[in-house]
Design an enzyme around this catalytic site. Structure first.
Site, mmCIF file in Angstrom:
data_model
loop_
_atom_site.group_PDB
_atom_site.id
_atom_site.type_symbol
_atom_site.label_atom_id
_atom_site.label_comp_id
_atom_site.label_asym_id
_atom_site.label_seq_id
_atom_site.Cartn_x
_atom_site.Cartn_y
_atom_site.Cartn_z
ATOM 1 N N LYS A 1 -35.034 -39.788 6.133
ATOM 2 C CA LYS A 1 -34.423 -38.493 5.800
ATOM 3 C C LYS A 1 -33.131 -38.683 5.002
ATOM 4 O O LYS A 1 -32.931 -38.042 3.975
ATOM 5 C CB LYS A 1 -34.119 -37.725 7.100
ATOM 6 C CG LYS A 1 -33.245 -36.505 6.903
ATOM 7 C CD LYS A 1 -32.993 -35.769 8.191
ATOM 8 C CE LYS A 1 -31.796 -36.218 8.973
ATOM 9 N NZ LYS A 1 -30.475 -35.886 8.397
ATOM 10 N N ASN A 2 -32.272 -39.567 5.488
ATOM 11 C CA ASN A 2 -30.950 -39.686 4.865
ATOM 12 C C ASN A 2 -30.982 -40.415 3.525
ATOM 13 O O ASN A 2 -29.984 -40.420 2.808
ATOM 14 C CB ASN A 2 -29.966 -40.377 5.814
ATOM 15 C CG ASN A 2 -29.537 -39.442 6.938
ATOM 16 O OD1 ASN A 2 -29.887 -38.265 6.934
ATOM 17 N ND2 ASN A 2 -28.793 -39.968 7.891
ATOM 18 N N CYS B 1 -19.504 -28.016 12.116
ATOM 19 C CA CYS B 1 -20.861 -28.170 12.630
ATOM 20 C C CYS B 1 -20.745 -28.709 14.033
ATOM 21 O O CYS B 1 -19.659 -29.046 14.490
ATOM 22 C CB CYS B 1 -21.695 -29.072 11.749
ATOM 23 S SG CYS B 1 -21.433 -30.801 12.045
ATOM 24 N N ARG C 1 -16.063 -32.470 10.187
ATOM 25 C CA ARG C 1 -16.724 -33.054 9.019
ATOM 26 C C ARG C 1 -16.293 -32.439 7.681
ATOM 27 O O ARG C 1 -17.071 -31.746 7.021
ATOM 28 C CB ARG C 1 -18.248 -32.949 9.182
ATOM 29 C CG ARG C 1 -18.749 -33.717 10.367
ATOM 30 C CD ARG C 1 -20.218 -33.557 10.580
ATOM 31 N NE ARG C 1 -21.013 -34.518 9.825
ATOM 32 C CZ ARG C 1 -22.333 -34.611 9.916
ATOM 33 N NH1 ARG C 1 -23.004 -33.794 10.690
ATOM 34 N NH2 ARG C 1 -22.981 -35.505 9.225
ATOM 35 N N ASP D 1 -25.774 -42.536 14.549
ATOM 36 C CA ASP D 1 -27.031 -41.802 14.732
ATOM 37 C C ASP D 1 -27.945 -42.426 15.795
ATOM 38 O O ASP D 1 -29.007 -41.869 16.090
ATOM 39 C CB ASP D 1 -27.786 -41.694 13.393
ATOM 40 C CG ASP D 1 -27.134 -40.692 12.452
ATOM 41 O OD1 ASP D 1 -26.223 -39.966 12.889
ATOM 42 O OD2 ASP D 1 -27.548 -40.623 11.277
ATOM 43 N N ARG E 1 -35.659 -31.149 12.379
ATOM 44 C CA ARG E 1 -34.877 -31.440 11.177
ATOM 45 C C ARG E 1 -35.046 -32.902 10.780
ATOM 46 O O ARG E 1 -34.937 -33.226 9.603
ATOM 47 C CB ARG E 1 -33.383 -31.179 11.435
ATOM 48 C CG ARG E 1 -33.012 -29.717 11.494
ATOM 49 C CD ARG E 1 -31.512 -29.574 11.575
ATOM 50 N NE ARG E 1 -30.896 -30.469 10.604
ATOM 51 C CZ ARG E 1 -29.701 -31.017 10.724
ATOM 52 N NH1 ARG E 1 -28.949 -30.760 11.777
ATOM 53 N NH2 ARG E 1 -29.214 -31.815 9.798
HETATM 54 C C1 UD1 Z 1 -24.110 -39.204 6.997
HETATM 55 C C2 UD1 Z 1 -25.487 -39.035 7.588
HETATM 56 C C3 UD1 Z 1 -25.389 -38.787 9.090
HETATM 57 C C4 UD1 Z 1 -24.576 -39.888 9.750
HETATM 58 C C5 UD1 Z 1 -23.231 -40.069 9.053
HETATM 59 C C6 UD1 Z 1 -22.452 -41.257 9.574
HETATM 60 C C7 UD1 Z 1 -26.730 -38.116 5.733
HETATM 61 C C8 UD1 Z 1 -27.410 -36.923 5.142
HETATM 62 N N1 UD1 Z 1 -26.136 -37.931 6.926
HETATM 63 O O1 UD1 Z 1 -23.419 -37.977 7.196
HETATM 64 O O2 UD1 Z 1 -26.705 -38.749 9.620
HETATM 65 O O3 UD1 Z 1 -24.335 -39.535 11.096
HETATM 66 O O4 UD1 Z 1 -23.434 -40.266 7.648
HETATM 67 O O5 UD1 Z 1 -23.202 -42.426 9.464
HETATM 68 O O6 UD1 Z 1 -26.749 -39.190 5.187
HETATM 69 N N2 UD1 Z 1 -15.143 -37.509 6.272
HETATM 70 C C9 UD1 Z 1 -13.922 -37.059 5.805
HETATM 71 N N3 UD1 Z 1 -13.860 -36.518 4.555
HETATM 72 C C10 UD1 Z 1 -14.951 -36.418 3.736
HETATM 73 C C11 UD1 Z 1 -16.187 -36.889 4.223
HETATM 74 C C12 UD1 Z 1 -16.255 -37.430 5.496
HETATM 75 O O7 UD1 Z 1 -12.920 -37.138 6.511
HETATM 76 O O8 UD1 Z 1 -14.827 -35.910 2.605
HETATM 77 C C13 UD1 Z 1 -15.232 -38.091 7.643
HETATM 78 C C14 UD1 Z 1 -16.167 -37.310 8.559
HETATM 79 O O9 UD1 Z 1 -15.515 -36.227 9.177
HETATM 80 C C15 UD1 Z 1 -16.580 -38.379 9.555
HETATM 81 C C16 UD1 Z 1 -16.605 -39.658 8.687
HETATM 82 O O10 UD1 Z 1 -15.847 -39.357 7.524
HETATM 83 O O11 UD1 Z 1 -15.608 -38.533 10.555
HETATM 84 C C17 UD1 Z 1 -17.973 -40.108 8.268
HETATM 85 O O12 UD1 Z 1 -18.700 -39.004 7.739
HETATM 86 P P1 UD1 Z 1 -19.764 -39.164 6.585
HETATM 87 O O13 UD1 Z 1 -20.129 -40.594 6.417
HETATM 88 O O14 UD1 Z 1 -19.309 -38.424 5.393
HETATM 89 O O15 UD1 Z 1 -21.003 -38.394 7.201
HETATM 90 P P2 UD1 Z 1 -22.097 -37.660 6.367
HETATM 91 O O16 UD1 Z 1 -22.204 -38.328 5.034
HETATM 92 O O17 UD1 Z 1 -21.887 -36.197 6.429
#
Ligand code: UD1
Length: 417
Positions: A22-23, A117, A122, A305, A397
């Site tokens: 999925k990711n 969420c 996030r 995850d 999902r």
């Molecule tokens: C992706 C995965 C999700 C997984 C996560 C962490 C997908 C579609 N989803 O989510 O399944 O649990 O990686 O491995 O690939 N953050 C910030 N600022 C930003 C972006 C992120 O502070 O602009 C923080 C987030 O709040 C979190 C951390 O960075 O604490 C990691 O998040 P991130 O790696 O971005 O998660 P996703 O990409 O949303």
């Protein structure tokens, strides 16, 4: 709303075929926006998040044609709307992945802010800062990110937190920028590498994906390609934990063991015997699992995850384990539900202390997010009597045909409409 009814007590045995990740699929679908040619993708998982993503891409104006073999043809010859509306983004945060590609190819994008969420706040500030560094003008109005740019310019971008979709968004945007972009402290997740491989097949110039520094040299345009999505490492891990918890033996096929080092290490520590084949993993567990402590962190460390699934295993393991969550601040919602099944878990800050009990008892529980729901299925497989899991739209999902796959390996599980 659908529910899952599970009778615990069966030991799992047999084979499970893993679906596409999925990711990896979610960003790769959005990569289709970067070219006017056709992009053919194989091994696309049949999941709610994928159909949400296809609905969004269709809304933007991409032609989407699914075939019977689990493949899809994407054709973004011309886009009619450079917008991702709140209704779609709120159900799936990964919708933010259309921002980079739309901006890079069309110089404009309007994408709803994802908002909070279930598993934490996030934010997407690093996506925005990175695009600004590449020359985009961005402002937030009425809950929407409005982005404008001429041709994006290559830049050196340091991300102070490792972000998976942030790295992916900026990498996609940089493929069409003028000049060289360097992403520092980039995410090293295998899904980032899969996206890079697909972009390279489309003519992008990318090096370093899989390390913490990714270099992208922008090109004038990308072309069509045919690409197979990698296997889902989290689905793989979930079935492996299920076999370990039920003291069973299963062979996982169409998977990639090299993406699961941290998870396989912890399963061995719990007492599982693991054999690796070409694209397969066989796990057998002959005794009660031993408690295993772990801490989540970006790849290649233990994935957030898989945290909830290992928590489920620790609930019935021999001994005491600590599980520390360092990625998301609110990712222990499964704990309340597991307690309803008889688990002994205490939470201290971002650490859970789990004292293994001799057995769990079936109850009615509620799925709260995707991986939390999977952990409840695992707990239900070993609980005495019947467990009903409500709100399983969360599971749909991210897990393709979950009840069929578990039934095939001997679980007593059915969907109740
Ligand atoms: C992706 C995965 C999700 C997984 C996560 C962490 C997908 C579609 N989803 O989510 O399944 O649990 O990686 O491995 O690939 N953050 C910030 N600022 C930003 C972006 C992120 O502070 O602009 C923080 C987030 O709040 C979190 C951390 O960075 O604490 C990691 O998040 P991130 O790696 O971005 O998660 P996703 O990409 O949303």
């Amino acid at each position: 709303m659908d529910k899952l009814a599970i009778q615990g007590g069966m030991s799992l045995s047999g084979e499970v075929r893993i679906s596409g990740a999925k990711n990896a699929a979610l960003p790769i679908l959005c990569a289709g926006l970067l070219t006017a040619d056709k992009l053919h993708l194989g091994n696309l998982p049949k999941l709610k998040d994928i159909s949400t993503s296809l609905t969004l891409l269709g809304h933007i104006g991409m032609q989407v044609c699914l075939n019977d073999q689990g493949g899809v043809d994407l054709h973004a010859a011309e886009l009619s709307r450079l917008e991702a509306p709140y209704e779609l983004v709120k159900t799936m945060r990964a919708s933010i992945l259309v921002l980079g590609p739309m901006l890079a190819r069309y110089g404009e994008a309007k994408v709803s802010l994802p908002g909070g969420c279930a598993i934490g706040s996030r934010p997407v500030d690093l996506h925005i800062k990175g695009l600004q560094a590449m020359g985009a003008e961005i402002h937030i109005e009425h809950g929407y990110i409005h982005a404008k740019a001429g041709r994006l310019q290559g830049a050196r971008i340091f991300m102070d937190t490792v972000t998976v979709t942030g790295t992916e968004n900026l990498m996609m945007a940089a493929t069409l920028a003028q000049g060289v972009t360097v992403l520092e402290n980039a995410a090293r997740e295998p899904e980032v590498v899969d996206l890079a491989d697909c972009l390279i097949a489309m003519g992008a110039k990318i090096s370093g994906a899989g390390s913490d520094t990714i270099t992208i040299t922008g090109v004038d345009s990308l072309h069509g390609a045919s690409f197979n999505i990698m296997p889902d490492r989290i689905e793989t891990g979930t079935y492996l934990v299920a076999a370990a918890m039920t003291q069973g033996k299963i062979k996982i096929t169409h998977t990639r063991a090299d993406t699961l080092d941290a998870v396989l290490d912890k399963l061995r520590e719990a007492g599982a015997e693991i054999e690796l084949g070409e694209n397969s993993i066989t796990l057998s567990m002959q005794q009660r699992p031993r408690a295993v402590s772990l801490k989540t962190a970006p790849y290649p460390a233990f994935p957030t995850d898989m945290q909830a699934q290992f928590m489920a295993m620790n609930c019935i393991a021999d001994g005491v384990a600590t599980v520390t969550e360092t990625i998301f601040e609110n990712r222990f919602m499964h704990v309340q539900e597991m307690r309803r099944l008889g688990a002994n878990i205490e939470i201290e800050g971002n650490t859970a202390v789990i004292r293994g009990v001799d057995g769990l008892q079936g109850a009615v529980v509620m799925a709260t997010d995707l991986r939390a729901s999977a952990s409840l299925v695992l707990a239900a497989l070993v609980a005495e009597g019947e467990t009903t899991i409500e709100r399983i739209y969360h599971i749909d999902r991210g897990y393709e045909c979950i009840e069929e796959k578990f039934s095939q390996v001997g679980a007593r599980i059915r969907r109740v409409h």
